[in-house]
Structure formats: C-alpha cells, structure tokens
Design a protein around this motif. Sequence first.
Motif, PDB file in Angstrom:
ATOM      1  N   MET A   1       0.839  -1.198   0.000  1.00  0.00           N
ATOM      2  CA  MET A   1       0.000   0.000   0.000  1.00  0.00           C
ATOM      3  C   MET A   1       0.875   1.249   0.000  1.00  0.00           C
ATOM      4  O   MET A   1       2.019   1.225   0.458  1.00  0.00           O
ATOM      5  CB  MET A   1      -0.911   0.013   1.221  1.00  0.00           C
ATOM      6  CG  MET A   1      -0.190   0.022   2.550  1.00  0.00           C
ATOM      7  SD  MET A   1      -1.328   0.055   3.939  1.00  0.00           S
ATOM      8  CE  MET A   1      -0.192  -0.162   5.301  1.00  0.00           C
ATOM      9  N   ALA A   2       0.332   2.311  -0.530  1.00  0.00           N
ATOM     10  CA  ALA A   2       1.046   3.584  -0.525  1.00  0.00           C
ATOM     11  C   ALA A   2       0.993   4.194   0.871  1.00  0.00           C
ATOM     12  O   ALA A   2       0.163   3.829   1.701  1.00  0.00           O
ATOM     13  CB  ALA A   2       0.417   4.536  -1.542  1.00  0.00           C
ATOM     14  N   ALA A   3       1.911   5.109   1.105  1.00  0.00           N
ATOM     15  CA  ALA A   3       1.946   5.831   2.380  1.00  0.00           C
ATOM     16  C   ALA A   3       1.531   7.277   2.140  1.00  0.00           C
ATOM     17  O   ALA A   3       1.383   7.728   1.002  1.00  0.00           O
ATOM     18  CB  ALA A   3       3.352   5.777   2.969  1.00  0.00           C
ATOM     19  N   THR A   4       1.345   8.013   3.217  1.00  0.00           N
ATOM     20  CA  THR A   4       1.127   9.447   3.136  1.00  0.00           C
ATOM     21  C   THR A   4       2.356  10.169   3.675  1.00  0.00           C
ATOM     22  O   THR A   4       3.217   9.562   4.316  1.00  0.00           O
ATOM     23  CB  THR A   4      -0.108   9.886   3.945  1.00  0.00           C
ATOM     24  OG1 THR A   4       0.163   9.659   5.339  1.00  0.00           O
ATOM     25  CG2 THR A   4      -1.355   9.133   3.511  1.00  0.00           C
ATOM     26  N   VAL A   5       2.417  11.452   3.438  1.00  0.00           N
ATOM     27  CA  VAL A   5       3.495  12.264   4.002  1.00  0.00           C
ATOM     28  C   VAL A   5       3.486  12.138   5.522  1.00  0.00           C
ATOM     29  O   VAL A   5       4.546  12.020   6.155  1.00  0.00           O
ATOM     30  CB  VAL A   5       3.353  13.735   3.562  1.00  0.00           C
ATOM     31  CG1 VAL A   5       4.384  14.615   4.271  1.00  0.00           C
ATOM     32  CG2 VAL A   5       3.498  13.860   2.047  1.00  0.00           C
ATOM     33  N   ASN A   6       2.303  12.138   6.118  1.00  0.00           N
ATOM     34  CA  ASN A   6       2.203  11.988   7.577  1.00  0.00           C
ATOM     35  C   ASN A   6       2.747  10.644   8.044  1.00  0.00           C
ATOM     36  O   ASN A   6       3.400  10.564   9.094  1.00  0.00           O
ATOM     37  CB  ASN A   6       0.745  12.124   8.021  1.00  0.00           C
ATOM     38  CG  ASN A   6       0.262  13.563   8.039  1.00  0.00           C
ATOM     39  OD1 ASN A   6       1.055  14.480   8.206  1.00  0.00           O
ATOM     40  ND2 ASN A   6      -1.031  13.752   7.861  1.00  0.00           N
ATOM     41  N   ASP A   7       2.479   9.572   7.285  1.00  0.00           N
ATOM     42  CA  ASP A   7       3.003   8.258   7.641  1.00  0.00           C
ATOM     43  C   ASP A   7       4.528   8.278   7.664  1.00  0.00           C
ATOM     44  O   ASP A   7       5.165   7.724   8.581  1.00  0.00           O
ATOM     45  CB  ASP A   7       2.539   7.200   6.639  1.00  0.00           C
ATOM     46  CG  ASP A   7       1.049   6.915   6.711  1.00  0.00           C
ATOM     47  OD1 ASP A   7       0.478   7.011   7.818  1.00  0.00           O
ATOM     48  OD2 ASP A   7       0.462   6.593   5.654  1.00  0.00           O
ATOM     49  N   ILE A   8       5.122   8.904   6.661  1.00  0.00           N
ATOM     50  CA  ILE A   8       6.576   8.940   6.577  1.00  0.00           C
ATOM     51  C   ILE A   8       7.151   9.819   7.685  1.00  0.00           C
ATOM     52  O   ILE A   8       8.190   9.493   8.271  1.00  0.00           O
ATOM     53  CB  ILE A   8       7.004   9.390   5.171  1.00  0.00           C
ATOM     54  CG1 ILE A   8       6.665   8.268   4.189  1.00  0.00           C
ATOM     55  CG2 ILE A   8       8.494   9.741   5.130  1.00  0.00           C
ATOM     56  CD1 ILE A   8       6.872   8.584   2.760  1.00  0.00           C
ATOM     57  N   TYR A   9       6.461  10.897   8.010  1.00  0.00           N
ATOM     58  CA  TYR A   9       6.875  11.719   9.144  1.00  0.00           C
ATOM     59  C   TYR A   9       6.916  10.878  10.419  1.00  0.00           C
ATOM     60  O   TYR A   9       7.880  10.942  11.192  1.00  0.00           O
ATOM     61  CB  TYR A   9       5.906  12.892   9.317  1.00  0.00           C
ATOM     62  CG  TYR A   9       6.155  13.710  10.562  1.00  0.00           C
ATOM     63  CD1 TYR A   9       6.999  14.815  10.538  1.00  0.00           C
ATOM     64  CD2 TYR A   9       5.537  13.379  11.768  1.00  0.00           C
ATOM     65  CE1 TYR A   9       7.227  15.572  11.680  1.00  0.00           C
ATOM     66  CE2 TYR A   9       5.759  14.119  12.915  1.00  0.00           C
ATOM     67  CZ  TYR A   9       6.602  15.211  12.861  1.00  0.00           C
ATOM     68  OH  TYR A   9       6.824  15.944  14.006  1.00  0.00           O
ATOM     69  N   ARG A  10       5.898  10.055  10.625  1.00  0.00           N
ATOM     70  CA  ARG A  10       5.838   9.241  11.845  1.00  0.00           C
ATOM     71  C   ARG A  10       6.952   8.190  11.871  1.00  0.00           C
ATOM     72  O   ARG A  10       7.507   7.899  12.943  1.00  0.00           O
ATOM     73  CB  ARG A  10       4.461   8.586  11.966  1.00  0.00           C
ATOM     74  CG  ARG A  10       3.364   9.539  12.406  1.00  0.00           C
ATOM     75  CD  ARG A  10       2.084   8.797  12.744  1.00  0.00           C
ATOM     76  NE  ARG A  10       1.389   8.343  11.547  1.00  0.00           N
ATOM     77  CZ  ARG A  10       0.462   9.051  10.914  1.00  0.00           C
ATOM     78  NH1 ARG A  10       0.102  10.244  11.370  1.00  0.00           N
ATOM     79  NH2 ARG A  10      -0.140   8.574   9.833  1.00  0.00           N
ATOM     80  N   ILE A  11       7.287   7.634  10.724  1.00  0.00           N
ATOM     81  CA  ILE A  11       8.374   6.654  10.682  1.00  0.00           C
ATOM     82  C   ILE A  11       9.701   7.318  11.034  1.00  0.00           C
ATOM     83  O   ILE A  11      10.493   6.784  11.828  1.00  0.00           O
ATOM     84  CB  ILE A  11       8.436   5.983   9.293  1.00  0.00           C
ATOM     85  CG1 ILE A  11       7.224   5.064   9.109  1.00  0.00           C
ATOM     86  CG2 ILE A  11       9.733   5.187   9.136  1.00  0.00           C
ATOM     87  CD1 ILE A  11       7.047   4.545   7.708  1.00  0.00           C
ATOM     88  N   ILE A  12       9.977   8.484  10.455  1.00  0.00           N
ATOM     89  CA  ILE A  12      11.203   9.207  10.791  1.00  0.00           C
ATOM     90  C   ILE A  12      11.208   9.591  12.265  1.00  0.00           C
ATOM     91  O   ILE A  12      12.229   9.472  12.956  1.00  0.00           O
ATOM     92  CB  ILE A  12      11.357  10.460   9.901  1.00  0.00           C
ATOM     93  CG1 ILE A  12      11.509  10.055   8.435  1.00  0.00           C
ATOM     94  CG2 ILE A  12      12.572  11.297  10.351  1.00  0.00           C
ATOM     95  CD1 ILE A  12      11.501  11.229   7.474  1.00  0.00           C
ATOM     96  N   ASP A  13      10.049   9.989  12.761  1.00  0.00           N
ATOM     97  CA  ASP A  13       9.935  10.356  14.174  1.00  0.00           C
ATOM     98  C   ASP A  13      10.278   9.173  15.083  1.00  0.00           C
ATOM     99  O   ASP A  13      10.751   9.366  16.200  1.00  0.00           O
ATOM    100  CB  ASP A  13       8.510  10.840  14.452  1.00  0.00           C
ATOM    101  CG  ASP A  13       8.365  11.472  15.822  1.00  0.00           C
ATOM    102  OD1 ASP A  13       9.114  12.409  16.133  1.00  0.00           O
ATOM    103  OD2 ASP A  13       7.494  11.013  16.586  1.00  0.00           O
ATOM    104  N   GLY A  14      10.080   7.960  14.570  1.00  0.00           N
ATOM    105  CA  GLY A  14      10.371   6.784  15.371  1.00  0.00           C
ATOM    106  C   GLY A  14      11.851   6.549  15.592  1.00  0.00           C
ATOM    107  O   GLY A  14      12.245   6.027  16.638  1.00  0.00           O
ATOM    108  N   PHE A  15      12.702   6.907  14.611  1.00  0.00           N
ATOM    109  CA  PHE A  15      14.144   6.690  14.796  1.00  0.00           C
ATOM    110  C   PHE A  15      14.921   7.987  15.000  1.00  0.00           C
ATOM    111  O   PHE A  15      16.089   7.944  15.406  1.00  0.00           O
ATOM    112  CB  PHE A  15      14.749   5.879  13.637  1.00  0.00           C
ATOM    113  CG  PHE A  15      14.643   6.491  12.263  1.00  0.00           C
ATOM    114  CD1 PHE A  15      15.513   7.491  11.849  1.00  0.00           C
ATOM    115  CD2 PHE A  15      13.704   6.027  11.351  1.00  0.00           C
ATOM    116  CE1 PHE A  15      15.431   8.029  10.582  1.00  0.00           C
ATOM    117  CE2 PHE A  15      13.614   6.562  10.075  1.00  0.00           C
ATOM    118  CZ  PHE A  15      14.484   7.569   9.688  1.00  0.00           C
ATOM    119  N   ALA A  16      14.282   9.134  14.750  1.00  0.00           N
ATOM    120  CA  ALA A  16      14.918  10.435  14.988  1.00  0.00           C
ATOM    121  C   ALA A  16      13.835  11.398  15.473  1.00  0.00           C
ATOM    122  O   ALA A  16      13.362  12.241  14.707  1.00  0.00           O
ATOM    123  CB  ALA A  16      15.586  10.966  13.714  1.00  0.00           C
ATOM    124  N   PRO A  17      13.412  11.272  16.728  1.00  0.00           N
ATOM    125  CA  PRO A  17      12.255  12.030  17.224  1.00  0.00           C
ATOM    126  C   PRO A  17      12.374  13.539  16.980  1.00  0.00           C
ATOM    127  O   PRO A  17      13.368  14.158  17.333  1.00  0.00           O
ATOM    128  CB  PRO A  17      12.239  11.713  18.719  1.00  0.00           C
ATOM    129  CG  PRO A  17      12.924  10.388  18.823  1.00  0.00           C
ATOM    130  CD  PRO A  17      13.992  10.404  17.770  1.00  0.00           C
TER     131      PRO A  17
END
Length: 251
Positions: A1-17
């Motif tokens: 499935m595709a992601a959203t910009v918000n989804d990618i923000y949350r993933i980055i937030d997980g390893f670099a808060p």
Amino acid sequence: MAATVNDIYRIIDGFAPFDTQEEWDNAGILAGRGEGTVNRVLVALDVTEGAVAEAKALGCELLVTHHPILFHARKNLREDDPEGRALCALVRAGLAHIAAHTNFDQAAGGVNDVLAGLLGLTQVEALPGGLRGGRFGGTLAQLCGRAERALGAVVRPYGDPGAPIERLAVCGGAGGGLWRTAWEAGYDGYLTGEIRHDQALDAAAFGMKLAEAGHWATEHPSVKELRNALQNGLDALQYNVMVFESAYTPF
C-alpha cells in the motif's frame, strides 16, 4: 500500500524524534500536504534545484533532506536567489518536503554516529549536544589523514600535527562552537565540519586539538543511513514505497 506524508513523518519520528531537535531548528513537514500520497521518496542532504529535478525524474512525491528549507525567515519568494529558485522548483514539481535536521544529528545511527564509525572510533559514547566521542589513539596528523581517506575531503588541522589525541569527539556540520562541550567531557581532540577563527583560537588556548573536515563531507555520508532507516521502517509496516538516495552533488 502507498503511504502518506504523515506516515513517513511518523516513521522518521520513530528513529529520529522531532521533539529532540534544537529550539532554533526547523525540522518536520515543511512543504506539501500531510495527507498527500507517497509512492516514491528521494533522500538528499539539501533542497537544491538539482535534487528537485532528480526527484521529479524519479517520479517522487516527497523529498526528504537533512537540511531544512526556510531556515532563515524570508519575506519574498523570488527566483533571483538560490533558495528562492529551489523553493519555486519544489512547488512546481508538486513535491512535499520533510527535513530531519538536528533530530537526526543526534539520533542513534544518525549523522554523528556515522561520522564516528567512519573515523574508526572505539568505545563510542553520546555526549551533550548530540556529539559522539570515543577512543582514537593517534596524532592530529594521523587523524587528518584518516579523515581525508574516509570522507574524501581536505582536512585542516588546528594545532601541532604531532600532538597525540587519545579521546576524540566528533560533530558533523557547523559544530565549531561545541568544542568546549567536548573539552569539558574530557576529550583532547575534536573534529567537525566548520570552525570559525575565534573558535579555533579559543580551543588552542586550552590545548584542544581540532580538525576541520568540511560541512558537506562530514554530513553527506549519513544520507545513505537516513535512506536505509526510512526504507526499513516502511518495509516493516508493509508500505509499498521506494526510497532513493540522491546521486546529485552540488560541488
């Protein structure tokens, strides 16, 4: 499935808060819609016209960079200066933009961990301000030589080239003002990307050995790690998104 910009923000937030960024920073979602769909992402060090063109050619909807746009306040969006042209190109290409700046500098596996690893430091520890420090065991000249080979850059020493360095602290980018943090933590050597003349004079007065390796050279290697961390995070959540590392270099 595709992601959203918000989804990618949350993933980055997980390893670099993002809440760990410095108060003067401008990391986060800086262009586009959070709900926008993303199938392809380009990761680069900077938002430049070249990176925007590369992202567009790859069919990306999102550009993730280390350095943020709009870092300094603007009062216009003219195209007769480099940032203005890059911003207009970003908008015309329909690209969203996320920056992971000082939050990624200090993150585990981020800019400063990558730099410490490239320099072969052992017993690496996190220091205040997001710096990394570890055992080196060589002279200032040997440090510069190792850094030149590892980073592909000309490295400038500040101090006696034959002076020994037992414990080396590192900071990618413009970290000249943090030499005292390293000194107060018990380090006798410090490598960073940019050092002002007054900072070098102050450090020399304390006997701190410095090496200046260039902003680009000390941070660019971490682009690959940012790309890998993002792709791994997307894959773990079963998003069908491709993440590319930029091949564009402005110098």
